[in-house]
Enzyme design. Structure first.
Site, short mmCIF file in Angstrom:
data_model
loop_
_atom_site.label_atom_id
_atom_site.label_comp_id
_atom_site.label_asym_id
_atom_site.label_seq_id
_atom_site.Cartn_x
_atom_site.Cartn_y
_atom_site.Cartn_z
N ARG A 118 -1.25 13.71 -6.40
CA ARG A 118 -0.52 14.91 -6.83
C ARG A 118 -0.44 15.97 -5.71
NH1 ARG A 118 0.11 11.63 -10.42
NH2 ARG A 118 0.25 12.10 -12.65
N SER B 165 0.88 16.64 -17.70
CA SER B 165 -0.55 16.89 -17.46
C SER B 165 -0.73 18.30 -16.93
CB SER B 165 -1.10 15.92 -16.41
OG SER B 165 -0.90 14.60 -16.81
N GLU C 258 -2.86 21.25 -12.47
CA GLU C 258 -1.83 20.52 -11.75
C GLU C 258 -0.53 21.32 -11.74
OE1 GLU C 258 1.23 17.46 -12.61
OE2 GLU C 258 -0.59 16.26 -12.87
#
Ligand code: EPU
Length: 338
Positions: free
Chosen positions: A164, A238, A334
């Protein structure tokens, strides 16, 4: 292309947060973009380049310029014995791009079906699901520098992709507008069905031979069963990253929960699913009137309708503090907070 003032961003973020941008414009061509970059509003203010708005949370009015990327088009630009090189413009919807590839038998992105957002945002955080990340299919991308408008081609090695992560979230944050991404896709599919839930879904289909279309269908089935559709329930996928922790931290969790899930990272570290930690801590399905934790996947925070960004941010802060005290693990968001 028109610069608007005090534009609501509600329709432009998948959390559905009602927030106002001081200035806002959409661009459909690179020429429109470079003209916009020359305007005093863009030169003088902070800027946000927006794609699908699927990985951000607005917590206050955006006191700057929001530029919405609408660049469209997908073309096969080259092929060799083993690969198709497919260039997609940054404003293309990610899932439509995946469907375009599956319809033409360009293999490699099927595990990434149904991820919200657009093509231009996909390399920013190296999107990933079910054992595949953008970096596995990435060839190169083109971007325009926000300050001096020069064009640069970023090759794979320059993008510093990680879990990520990419250079565009770190060293080059807010410096570039990604205009298109070229993917290197396989002519002969190398199916990645090792992820437990995919195998299970495929088994249910009783197939003699599995194609990329079948894998895509399995992924769509799994995602739709766990992840809320942002058109129905505001969310940004997420909310946290899965933390990578020292093995001894994991072993101490195992003393209480012998079957705690984890994925090996190195000899000394494992990745623990944040969704599991959040569920064990009792947050799954928790509601705070306007917002809460999704009842089918604890990694996802949801807006039931009229939540303010600050409230969702506060919920995430409370979850981080609780996981810290219960497991001695620091969760990282995130989602980008504005
Ligand atoms: N789990 C729980 N409770 C939950 C959620 C998960 O116990 O509420 C457990 C599951 O049982 C499983 C493990 O945690 O043992 C992993 O769960 P899952 O397969 O649902 O994946 P994840 O690790 O929670 C990551 C990505 C997702 C991606 C899936 C599938 C991150 C931050 N998230 O989630 O990506 O779709 O794997 O590959 O890495 C996104 O980035 O927006 C996203 C949805």
């Amino acid at each position: 292309m028109q610069l608007l003032s005090n534009q609501s961003l509600r329709a432009f973020n998948t959390f559905g947060i009602d927030c106002v941008a001081r200035h806002f414009a959409e661009f459909n061509t690179e020429e429109d973009l470079t003209s916009l970059l020359d305007t005093p509003e863009v030169k003088k203010n902070k800027r946000l380049i927006l794609g699908g708005g699927s990985n951000l949370l607005f917590t206050q009015p955006f006191d700057g310029v929001v530029l919405k990327n609408n660049l469209q088009g997908i073309e096969l630009i080259e092929e060799d014995n083993d690969h198709y090189y497919v260039r997609a413009q940054a404003g293309e919807n990610w899932h439509s791009f995946v469907m375009h590839c599956i319809d033409r038998n360009y293999a490699g992105v099927e595990n990434l079906s149904l991820i919200p957002g657009c093509v231009g945002a996909s390399p920013m955080q190296n999107i990933g699901a079910y054992g595949v990340e953008i970096k596995d299919v990435f060839h190169r991308l083109e971007a325009i520098h926000i300050e001096d408008k020069h064009k640069h081609t970023f090759e794979l090695a320059e993008c510093s992709f990680g879990y990520r992560e990419s250079i565009f979230k770190n060293k080059e944050k807010n410096n570039w507008v990604i205009t298109n991404v070229t993917f290197k896709l396989d002519k002969r599919a190398r199916l990645k069905t090792g992820y437990g839930a995919i195998e299970e879904e495929l088994d249910k289909m009783h197939l003699d031979q599995i194609t990329i279309k079948d894998v895509s269908k399995a992924v769509i089935q799994i995602r739709s069963s766990k992840l809320p559709d942002p058109k129905i329930l505001g969310n940004a996928g997420s909310f946290f990253k899965n933390p990578v922790v020292p093995i001894d931290v994991y072993q101490s969790i195992q003393k209480e929960w012998p079957t705690a899930p984890a994925y090996p990272i190195s000899e000394h570290e494992v990745k623990v699913p944040a969704g599991w930690l959040i569920e064990q801590a009792g947050w799954k399905g928790k509601k705070r009137i306007t917002h809460g934790v999704h009842d089918k996947q604890a990694l996802v925070l949801v807006n039931f309708g009229d939540a303010r960004g600050q409230e969702i941010l506060q919920l995430s802060t409370d979850i981080i503090a609780d996981i810290q005290s219960k497991f001695n693990i620091t969760l990282e968001r995130e989602v980008n907070i504005y």
